[in-house]
Scaffold this motif. Structure first.
Motif, PDB file in Angstrom:
ATOM      1  N   ALA B 248       0.881  -1.171   0.000  1.00 15.44           N
ATOM      2  CA  ALA B 248       0.000   0.000   0.000  1.00 15.44           C
ATOM      3  C   ALA B 248       0.916   1.217   0.000  1.00 15.44           C
ATOM      4  O   ALA B 248       1.438   1.601   1.036  1.00 15.44           O
ATOM      5  N   PRO B 249       1.149   1.802  -1.168  1.00 14.46           N
ATOM      6  CA  PRO B 249       2.092   2.928  -1.225  1.00 14.46           C
ATOM      7  C   PRO B 249       1.437   4.181  -0.654  1.00 14.46           C
ATOM      8  O   PRO B 249       0.690   4.070   0.301  1.00 14.46           O
ATOM      9  N   ASP B 250       1.678   5.335  -1.192  1.00 14.60           N
ATOM     10  CA  ASP B 250       0.961   6.507  -0.684  1.00 14.60           C
ATOM     11  C   ASP B 250      -0.523   6.266  -0.900  1.00 14.60           C
ATOM     12  O   ASP B 250      -0.945   5.839  -1.976  1.00 14.60           O
ATOM     13  N   VAL B 251      -1.285   6.506   0.137  1.00 15.91           N
ATOM     14  CA  VAL B 251      -2.727   6.281   0.066  1.00 15.91           C
ATOM     15  C   VAL B 251      -3.418   7.603   0.367  1.00 15.91           C
ATOM     16  O   VAL B 251      -3.132   8.246   1.375  1.00 15.91           O
ATOM     17  N   GLY B 252      -4.295   7.979  -0.547  1.00 13.95           N
ATOM     18  CA  GLY B 252      -4.909   9.300  -0.476  1.00 13.95           C
ATOM     19  C   GLY B 252      -6.155   9.359   0.376  1.00 13.95           C
ATOM     20  O   GLY B 252      -7.241   9.625  -0.100  1.00 13.95           O
ATOM     21  N   GLY B 253      -5.973   9.105   1.666  1.00 13.72           N
ATOM     22  CA  GLY B 253      -7.091   9.149   2.596  1.00 13.72           C
ATOM     23  C   GLY B 253      -7.802   7.819   2.654  1.00 13.72           C
ATOM     24  O   GLY B 253      -7.848   7.070   1.677  1.00 13.72           O
ATOM     25  N   GLY B 254      -8.318   7.498   3.834  1.00 10.63           N
ATOM     26  CA  GLY B 254      -9.007   6.227   3.991  1.00 10.63           C
ATOM     27  C   GLY B 254     -10.316   6.406   4.741  1.00 10.63           C
ATOM     28  O   GLY B 254     -11.364   6.055   4.258  1.00 10.63           O
ATOM     29  N   PHE B 255     -10.209   6.937   5.964  1.00  6.97           N
ATOM     30  CA  PHE B 255     -11.376   7.192   6.811  1.00  6.97           C
ATOM     31  C   PHE B 255     -12.164   5.920   7.086  1.00  6.97           C
ATOM     32  O   PHE B 255     -13.370   5.959   7.308  1.00  6.97           O
ATOM     33  N   GLY B 256     -11.474   4.799   7.048  1.00  2.88           N
ATOM     34  CA  GLY B 256     -12.131   3.513   7.289  1.00  2.88           C
ATOM     35  C   GLY B 256     -12.394   2.758   6.005  1.00  2.88           C
ATOM     36  O   GLY B 256     -12.274   1.539   5.957  1.00  2.88           O
ATOM     37  N   SER B 257     -12.711   3.483   4.940  1.00  2.00           N
ATOM     38  CA  SER B 257     -13.187   2.790   3.736  1.00  2.00           C
ATOM     39  C   SER B 257     -12.107   1.943   3.074  1.00  2.00           C
ATOM     40  O   SER B 257     -12.420   1.097   2.247  1.00  2.00           O
ATOM     41  N   LYS B 258     -10.857   2.134   3.418  1.00  2.00           N
ATOM     42  CA  LYS B 258      -9.789   1.335   2.822  1.00  2.00           C
ATOM     43  C   LYS B 258      -9.226   0.289   3.797  1.00  2.00           C
ATOM     44  O   LYS B 258      -8.122  -0.220   3.612  1.00  2.00           O
ATOM     45  N   ILE B 259      -9.989   0.005   4.860  1.00  2.51           N
ATOM     46  CA  ILE B 259      -9.596  -1.082   5.769  1.00  2.51           C
ATOM     47  C   ILE B 259      -9.882  -2.427   5.120  1.00  2.51           C
ATOM     48  O   ILE B 259      -9.113  -3.367   5.238  1.00  2.51           O
ATOM     49  N   TYR B 260     -11.003  -2.517   4.434  1.00  4.27           N
ATOM     50  CA  TYR B 260     -11.565  -3.807   4.055  1.00  4.27           C
ATOM     51  C   TYR B 260     -10.947  -4.338   2.783  1.00  4.27           C
ATOM     52  O   TYR B 260     -10.446  -3.598   1.960  1.00  4.27           O
ATOM     53  N   VAL B 261     -11.042  -5.648   2.627  1.00 12.24           N
ATOM     54  CA  VAL B 261     -10.663  -6.271   1.367  1.00 12.24           C
ATOM     55  C   VAL B 261     -11.884  -6.172   0.455  1.00 12.24           C
ATOM     56  O   VAL B 261     -13.011  -6.471   0.869  1.00 12.24           O
ATOM     57  N   TYR B 262     -11.663  -5.731  -0.758  1.00 10.19           N
ATOM     58  CA  TYR B 262     -12.754  -5.539  -1.712  1.00 10.19           C
ATOM     59  C   TYR B 262     -12.617  -6.525  -2.866  1.00 10.19           C
ATOM     60  O   TYR B 262     -11.515  -6.997  -3.175  1.00 10.19           O
ATOM     61  N   PRO B 263     -13.727  -6.777  -3.560  1.00 11.53           N
ATOM     62  CA  PRO B 263     -13.683  -7.721  -4.681  1.00 11.53           C
ATOM     63  C   PRO B 263     -12.635  -7.368  -5.729  1.00 11.53           C
ATOM     64  O   PRO B 263     -11.966  -8.253  -6.264  1.00 11.53           O
ATOM     65  N   GLU B 264     -12.475  -6.078  -6.024  1.00 10.43           N
ATOM     66  CA  GLU B 264     -11.639  -5.696  -7.165  1.00 10.43           C
ATOM     67  C   GLU B 264     -10.185  -6.084  -6.968  1.00 10.43           C
ATOM     68  O   GLU B 264      -9.504  -6.535  -7.902  1.00 10.43           O
ATOM     69  N   GLU B 265      -9.665  -5.910  -5.747  1.00 10.96           N
ATOM     70  CA  GLU B 265      -8.245  -6.219  -5.549  1.00 10.96           C
ATOM     71  C   GLU B 265      -8.023  -7.739  -5.559  1.00 10.96           C
ATOM     72  O   GLU B 265      -6.982  -8.220  -6.027  1.00 10.96           O
TER      73      GLU B 265
END
Lengths: 262, 786, 163
Positions: B248-265
C-alpha cells in the motif's frame, strides 16, 4: 468516452459544414459536454471545436447594446471592464458560475445552447431580453429557450454572439444547490424603461418569466411590491435536493433579494 | 524538548513529495505489460444473474478475457468474510453470508460486481464490459432498514427476516427499575444518516503474478496491507501468505473505507495469473459511490430517565443498524462493540440497556467510517442529554457537569472501564473560549439582523486502540489488535523504523520520527519510517480507530527500549565501565560521574564492527523488534461547542463559531493533531448539514456523484478554535490517547444542538439541509406564535 | 491519431493521441507526470487542476487535442529547480495537506487565485475561490491559512503571475 473525430475549423462556415454529416457536436468550453461523454451518456462521432474561430470572440459595447461573442469564457465576461460597467449584474452572474476552473473554460454560447434547467446564463438572457445571434438568424431570448435542454437552434446552427440591451437596473440572486452548486433557484430581474423582467432558472424544467412579479414591479420597482406574489409549486421541479414547495418559496425570496440589490 | 522531539510542531517530512507531485499512489504505479480491468456491475438492487454472455465482449478489439463468479468458484476463491462474530441475545451465532467477489447467484445491491473484463487498454476493457449480455431475473428490493425485518423480500436464505443478529448489552432489569423511579423521562427517535467516506483518492489495485517465483504482488489502496494479505490468503485462497506481497504505497485518505478487502483487488490479483499479465483497476468516483463501504445508517429509539434534579438514572436504546447487502469485514462489530459500549458517554449512568438489530438491505455494504459506532453513540447521547436538559429547564452545561463521571477508573454498565479524564476541565475551557456568558447578547444581535442564532454542546468520549487482544477475542474479534515495530539501527547511526501502522494522511513519517529522535537523540532526518509493504514489515494490524499513536508508537517505544538496553551494554565495553553506570541522554552514553562518553552513532558502528565486545556475550548488530498489545482501550474525550446562525427565509445555516477542547493525553506533534481535529470536524459538519445517501425504493442510488452528494467545501466551514486539556493515558508509556476520529465523533450533535436551540424545537433530521431547516424554522415560528 | 505538441513545464512534449484522450491522461499516462490526480468524474474535486496558457483549468474536463501548441504547467513544474514555489512552502509550513492527494490541484488553484486577485486575498475570498477544490482531510482550515501565507510570500518573491 467513446471514440470520435476531432475538428478545429477556423471559420463558422467550415464549422457549420462539418456538422452536416453524422452525429457531430460542437465543442465550446466542454464543461458539460465532456463530463457527459466521459460517463458515456453522449456519443457524438465528431467534435467540432469552436475555439479556433476568431469571429466568435470578443466583448464590446455598441451604443446601448452589449455584444458578447459566443466563445467568451465566463471568466472573461466576469472580469471584463466593459461588462462590469455596462451590466454589472451580468458580470457578477458570470463570476459565480461553477468554480474558477470551470469559468476559465465554460462559454456563454455553450451554456445557452445546452440550456440546462439549472444554468445561470439562460436567466440572464431571458431576464435582460437578450437577442441570440446565430450564423442563420436572430432569435429573441423569449423564443430561444424552448424546453429542458431544448432550444430553438436547428441542426448546424451556431450561436455567434449574444446581444444584451442595457438595463437601467438589474440583479441576479442565486440559491445554490448545496452539492452541485448549480442554481437550485436563480432569479434575474431587470428594469429598462417600462420593461421589467423577472426570469427564473433552476426552479422549473426550463427558464421562465413570472408575469405577476413583472406587473407588480412595473408599477413600483421595489422588493415590497412582491409581497403576496408567489409562483405555483405545481409547475416546478421536485427532487432529492428541494421540493417544489421549497423552490416556489425560494423564487419569492430570491426575487425580493434581486430587486433589493438591483 | 528539542525542536524536533516530542511535543514540537515539526513540519512534516513526507510533505516534500506531496507538494512537488512526487507522491506515489497506487494508480501512479505502472508495470510493463500491464492490462486494465473493467467491472460489469449489477444495475439492479436485487436480481438473480441467470447468464452472462461474453461473446460480444470478447470480440471487442483489445479485450483479453472475461471472468465471472463461476470462474472464481472453479478456483475455489472464497467469498469475502465477516471478521467479527456477534452472538444474538438467544445465544445463536450471527447470520453472516459471505460476499462473492463476482456474483454467484444473486446480486444484492446496485454495483455488486457481476463480471470482469480485462483489456489491453482501459477503453477496451470498458467497451468490453458494456458489450456483456447479462440476463437478470429482477426481484423486489428492500432498502429501508426499518422495513427490512418485516419485508417479504429476503436477501439471503441463511438470514431469515434479513437479520444478521439481535444483540443486547447491559442490564435490562436494572434499567427498567431505574425508569420506574424516574421523575422525568426524555424520549428521542432519530436516524443516523448513511454516509459515503469519499477519500479523495479513489480505490485502485494493481495485481501482478510472477511465474518465475510463483508469487503475486498487489499494489492497493489499503489502510492495512498485512490484514489484506491475511484475508486473501487464509480466507479467500488467492495465494499462500508467503507467495503474496501486498504494497500500500501513498494512500490518499481512507477514513475507514480502505480497511476492508474488496472484490476488485482480489479479482485483479487472481486474474493476473489467469491472463499472465499485470492487471490494473482504478475506480472512478461514480464507481466509488457504489462500491466503497458506506458508513453509519442507524434508526434508533431511546429513552433517558432522570431524578428531580436532573441526575441521570438510566438509558434505554433500541437501534436497527443497516449492514447493506453483505456483512463487510468489520461491519458486525461497528453497531455493537464500537457503539453500545460508548452509550454512557461522559456520564455516570447507573443502568443502561441497549438492543441492536443488524439487518441486510439491497444497498452497498456498510462498515466502519471515521469514528465507526462512536459517532452514532455520541450523537444519541449528546442529543438526548441536550433535550433532557432543555425539557427540565436546566442549563445544558450545568446539566452535563451534574452528571459527569468524576472519579477514575470508572466502570460503566456497558463494558468500558474509563481510565482517566477530566470532563469538566474541557467543558469549562470550551465555555470560556466561546464566551458562553456572552451568548445571549450575540443571539439578540443576530436577531436584529434577522438571523436565528443557536449554541450547541457536544461532550463526547470515544474508545480507541481497541484492546487487549484476548479481551476483543472474547467479544468475537477474528484477529488480535496489537501492533508491531522493528528498529533497525544502521552502522552509521541512522535508523529505519518498520511499523505495522500505515499512514494515509496521518503524518506518521514525522510523528514516529519525532519519537525516535527524542529517544535516541538523533535528528529526525536520520530516521526513515518504513510501512505499507508486507515484504518489508513482518506483520502489522494497520491504521484505523485512532490506534497508531497509542498502539503503533508504543510498539516502537518498546523496541527502542530494547535498542537502548543493548546499546548500553556495548557502550559499557567501549567506555570500559560497568553497564549499571552507563547513562543515555541527548544521544550520548556516558559513565555517571565522569566526562567519558560515546555518541549513539559511535555505539552503532561498534555494534556492527563488533571488535570491542565479546560476541559470545553480546550478539553483533543493533536491531530490535517489539509487539505491543495494550492493556486497555484509550479514552479520548472533550467538548465541542458550535454557534450557528440560520437565515429563516432560506434555512441556510452558517457556522458562526466553533470551539474544540480535546483531551488526547500527551501529544507528539500539536500541529498534526490540530489538523486531525479540523478534518474530523469538517466530516462531522458534513454529516450534520450536507451529506446523506439517498436510495429510491427500487434500490437505485440517488446520490451517486458529487453533483448530488454534497461534500463540505471551504466556504461551508469556518476556521476552528482548537485547544486541549491533558490527562495522560495510563495504559501506555507515552500517555497517548489518539486523535484521528474525535472531530467526526464530536461535531454532529454540536451542530444539531445549535440548530434546535436556534429554532426552538427538536424535530430535525440529518443532514439538516437548508430545506430541512427552513421547514423546521417555519414549524418553530408557528409554535412560537401559538 | 492526431499529433499534439505542447510545452509542458518548459519542455516540449508531443505525442500521437486519440482525440478522446483527456489532458489529464496525456499528462499522467503519456508523459508520466503523475502529480496531477483524478478524484472525480464530474469536474468538481479539482485534484487535476493545472495551468494552461497561464490559466487554471481542470485537466479532466479538457481534451489533449484542444491544447496543441499550448503551454502547460503542472505541479511538477511549479518549483524552480530545488527552490520550491512560495505556495508549496506555505502548504508545508502551515500543514495545508494530509494525505496529499488533493494537494497538487489545491496548490495550482491557489497560485492561480493569487495571480488573479493580486495582493493577499482575505479569508472569505480564499474560501469562495476554493469552490472547485475538495479536500477530505484538512477541513480546509490550514489550507486557507497556507494560501494566505503563500500569497504574502508571493508578493515578496515577485512570483505573482510570473509563469
Amino acid at each position: 468516452m467513446y471514440e470520435f473525430a476531432y475538428h478545429r475549423p477556423n471559420s463558422i462556415r467550415k464549422a457549420s459544414s462539418l456538422s452536416a454529416s453524422g452525429e457531430a457536436k460542437f465543442l465550446a468550453g466542454g464543461q458539460t459536454l465532456l463530463p457527459t461523454m466521459k460517463q458515456r451518456l453522449a456519443s457524438p462521432d465528431a467534435l467540432i471545436d469552436l475555439a479556433g474561430i476568431e469571429a466568435l470572440q470578443g466583448i464590446e459595447l455598441k451604443g446601448r447594446t452589449l455584444h458578447i461573442g459566443a466563445m467568451s469564457r465566463h471568466a472573461d465576461v466576469a472580469s471584463s471592464a466593459v461588462v462590469r460597467e455596462a451590466i454589472p449584474a451580468l458580470a457578477a452572474l458570470a463570476g459565480d458560475i461553477g468554480d474558477p476552473h470551470v469559468r476559465a473554460m465554460g462559454t456563454i454560447g455553450g451554456s445557452i445552447a445546452n440550456n440546462d434547467p439549472a444554468a445561470d446564463y439562460p436567466a440572464a438572457c431571458l431576464g435582460l431580453g437578450a437577442t441570440i445571434v446565430t450564423n442563420k438568424r436572430r432569435i429573441s431570448a423569449d423564443d430561444f429557450f424552448t424546453d429542458m435542454f431544448e432550444t430553438a437552434l436547428e441542426e448546424g446552427e451556431i450561436i455567434t454572439k449574444v446581444l444584451f440591451p442595457l438595463p437601467r437596473r438589474s440583479a441576479y440572486a442565486k440559491f445554490d444547490n448545496p452539492a452541485s452548486r448549480y442554481a437550485l433557484v436563480g432569479v434575474f430581474v431587470s428594469k429598462r424603461g417600462r420593461d421589467v423582467r423577472v426570469a427564473v432558472t433552476g426552479a422549473g424544467p426550463c427558464v421562465f418569466r413570472v408575469a405577476a412579479m413583472e406587473d407588480a414591479l412595473s408599477k413600483r420597482f421595489a422588493a415590497k411590491s412582491l409581497d403576496g406574489i408567489s409562483v405555483a409549486a405545481g409547475d416546478l421541479n421536485s427532487d432529492i435536493h428541494a421540493s417544489a414547495d421549497y423552490r416556489a418559496h425560494l423564487v419569492g425570496v430570491m426575487a425580493r433579494r434581486a430587486v433589493a440589490a438591483a | 524538548m528539542s525542536n524536533t522531539g516530542i511535543g514540537a510542531r515539526v513540519a512534516r517530512l513526507e510533505d516534500q513529495r506531496f507538494i512537488t507531485g512526487a507522491g506515489k499512489y497506487t494508480d501512479d504505479v505502472n508495470v510493463a505489460g500491464q492490462t486494465y480491468a473493467a467491472f460489469a456491475r449489477s444495475e439492479h438492487a436485487h436480481a438473480t444473474v441467470k447468464s452472462v454472455d461474453s461473446k460480444a465482449a470478447l470480440a471487442v478489439p483489445g479485450v483479453i478475457a472475461v471472468f465471472t463468479g463461476a470462474d472464481l468458484e472453479k478456483d475455489a476463491i472464497g467469498p469475502l468474510p465477516a471478521g467479527w462474530m456477534i452472538h444474538s441475545k438467544d445465544g445463536s451465532p450471527m447470520n453472516a453470508p459471505g460476499h462473492p467477489c463476482l456474483v454467484q447467484g444473486k446480486a444484492r445491491y446496485v454495483g455488486d460486481p457481476v463480471a470482469v473484463v480485462i483489456g489491453e487498454s482501459l477503453a477496451a476493457a470498458r467497451a468490453g464490459a458494456e458489450a456483456l449480455a447479462i440476463d437478470y431475473d429482477v426481484h423486489e428490493a428492500v432498502t429501508d432498514p426499518a422495513k427490512a425485518r418485516s419485508s417479504a423480500t429476503q436477501l439471503h436464505d441463511s438470514a431469515p427476516k434479513n437479520t444478521c443478529y439481535e444483540w443486547e448489552l447491559g442490564d435490562k432489569a436494572a434499567t427498567a427499575a431505574a425508569f420506574k423511579s424516574a421523575k422525568h423521562v426524555t424520549k428521542l427517535s432519530l436516524s443516523n444518516n448513511r454516509l459515503v467516506p469519499n477519500p479523495m483518492e479513489p480505490r485502485s489495485a494493481l495485481g501482478n503474478y510472477d511465474a518465475g517465483t510463483d508469487s503475486f504482488t498487489l499494489y492497493t489502496t489499503s489502510q492495512n496491507p498485512h490484514v489484506a494479505r491475511l484475508v486473501m490468503s487464509a480466507f479467500l485462497n488467492v495465494a499462500p501468505e508467503h507467495k503474496l506481497r501486498v504494497i500500500a504505497p501513498d494512500v490518499g485518505g481512507g477514513f475507514g473505507s480502505k480497511i476492508y478487502v474488496y472484490p476488485e483487488e482480489v479479482v485483479c490479483t487472481w486474474a493476473s495469473k489467469k491472463v499472465g499479465r499485470p492487471i490494473k483497476w482504478t475506480a472512478d468516483r461514480t464507481e466509488a459511490f457504489i462500491t466503497d463501504a458506506h458508513g453509519r445508517d442507524h434508526v434508533t429509539n431511546a429513552e433517558i430517565a432522570m431524578d428531580e434534579r436532573g441526575k441521570i438514572l438510566g438509558l434505554k436504546v433500541h437501534t436497527t443498524a443497516n449492514l447493506g447487502g453483505y456483512p463487510s469485514l468489520f461491519a458486525t462489530c461497528v453497531p455493537t462493540y464500537l457503539y453500545a459500549t460508548l452509550l454512557s458517554g461522559q456520564y455516570d449512568i447507573p443502568a443502561i440497556y441497549a438492543e441492536v438489530d443488524a439487518v441486510y438491505t439491497n444497498t452497498v455494504p456498510v462498515d466502519a467510517y471515521r469514528g465507526a459506532g462512536r459517532p452514532e453513540a455520541t450523537f444519541l447521547v449528546e442529543r438526548i442529554v441536550e433535550i433532557a436538559s432543555r425539557e427540565m429547564g436546566i442549563d445544558p452545561a450545568t446539566f452535563r457537569k451534574r452528571n459527569f463521571i468524576k472519579k477514575f477508573p470508572h466502570q460503566t454498565p456497558v463494558i468500558m472501564n474509563y481510565d482517566a479524564g477530566d470532563y469538566a476541565a474541557s467543558l469549562n475551557k470550551a465555555c470560556e473560549l466561546i464566551d458562553y456568558k456572552g451568548f445571549g447578547k450575540r443571539r439578540r444581535e443576530a436577531a436584529r439582523r434577522g438571523k436565528l442564532r443557536g449554541i450547541g454542546f457536544s461532550c463526547y468520549i470515544e474508545a480507541c486502540g481497541i484492546a487487549p487482544s484476548a479481551a476483543v477475542g472474547s467479544l468475537g474479534a477474528g484477529v488480535g489488535l496489537w501492533e508491531s515495530a522493528e528498529v533497525r539501527v544502521n552502522p552509521t547511526g541512522n535508523v529505519e523504523i518498520l511499523t505495522g501502522s500505515h499512514s494515509h494522511g496521518q503524518g506518521h513519517e514525522t510523528t514516529f520520527a519525532q519519537l525516535v529522535s527524542d529517544r535516541l537523540g538523533i535528528g529526525i532526518d536520520q530516521v526513515t519510517i518504513v510501512h505499507g509493504d508486507t515484504d518489508k514489515v513482518q506483520f502489522g494490524m494497520g491504521t484505523y480507530g485512532s490506534r497508531s499513536g497509542a498502539v503503533g508508537m508504543t510498539a516502537i517505544s518498546k523496541a527502542l527500549d530494547k535498542v537502548e538496553a543493548k546499546a548500553k551494554k556495548i557502550a559499557a565495553h567501549l567506555l570500559e565501565a560497568s553497564e549499571s553506570d552507563i547513562e543515555f541522554k541527548d544521544g550520548a552514553f556516558s559513565v555517571s560521574g565522569t566526562d567519558k562518553k560515546v555518541t549513539f552513532p559511535e555505539v552503532s558502528l561498534n555494534a556492527y564492527v563488533a571488535h570491542k565486545f565479546p560476541s559470545d556475550e553480546i550478539e553483533p548488530g543493533l536491531k530490535e523488534g517489539a509487539f505491543h498489545d495494550p492493556s486497555n482501550f484509550t479514552f479520548p474525550a472533550g467538548c465541542h461547542i458550535c454557534e450557528i446562525e440560520i437565515d429563516p427565509e432560506t434555512g441556510v445555516c452558517e457556522i458562526a463559531d466553533w470551539v474544540a477542547v480535546d483531551d488526547f493525553g500527551n501529544v507528539i506533534n500539536p500541529m498534526i493533531v490540530e489538523g486531525q481535529v479540523h478534518g474530523g470536524i469538517a466530516q462531522g459538519v458534513g454529516q450534520a448539514l450536507m451529506e446523506g445517501v439517498s436510495y429510491d425504493s427500487s434500490g437505485q442510488l440517488m446520490t451517486g456523484s458529487f453533483m448530488d452528494y454534497c461534500m463540505p467545501r471551504a466556504d461551508n466551514l469556518p476556521s476552528f478554535k482548537v485547544d486541549t486539556t491533558v490527562t495522560p493515558c495510563p495504559s501506555n508509556p507515552l500517555g497517548i490517547k489518539g486523535c484521528g476520529e474525535a472531530g467526526a465523533i464530536a461535531s454532529p450533535p454540536a451542530v444539531i444542538n445549535a440548530i434546535t436551540d436556534a429554532i426552538g424545537h427538536e424535530n430535525i433530521t440529518m443532514p439538516a439541509t437548508p430545506q430541512v431547516v427552513w421547514q423546521a424554522a417555519r414549524q418553530g415560528a408557528a409554535r412560537a406564535a401559538e | 491519431m492526431p499529433k499534439v505538441t505542447m510545452t509542458v513545464n518548459g519542455k516540449a512534449a508531443s505525442a500521437d493521441v486519440e482525440p478522446r484522450t483527456l489532458l489529464v491522461d496525456f499528462l499522467r499516462q503519456h508523459l508520466r507526470l503523475t502529480g496531477t490526480h483524478v478524484g472525480c468524474d464530474t469536474s468538481q474535486c479539482g485534484a487535476c487542476v493545472v495551468h494552461v496558457n497561464g490559466r487554471a483549468i481542470k485537466a479532466c474536463t479538457s481534451l489533449a487535442v484542444q491544447w496543441d501548441g499550448a503551454s502547460v504547467t503542472t505541479i511538477e513544474g511549479l518549483a524552480s529547480g530545488d527552490a520550491l514555489h512560495p505556495m508549496q512552502e506555505a502548504f508545508r509550513e502551515h500543514h495545508g495537506l494530509q494525505c496529499g492527494f488533493c494537494t497538487p490541484g489545491m496548490i495550482m488553484a491557489a497560485v492561480d487565485l493569487v495571480n488573479r486577485h493580486g495582493g493577499v486575498p482575505d479569508e472569505a475570498t480564499i474560501r469562495r475561490e476554493l469552490e472547485g477544490n475538495m479536500c477530505r482531510c484538512t477541513g480546509y482550515h490550514n489550507i486557507v491559512k497556507a494560501i494566505g501565507a503563500g500569497a504574502s510570500a508571493m508578493q515578496g518573491s515577485g512570483k505573482v503571475a510570473a509563469e
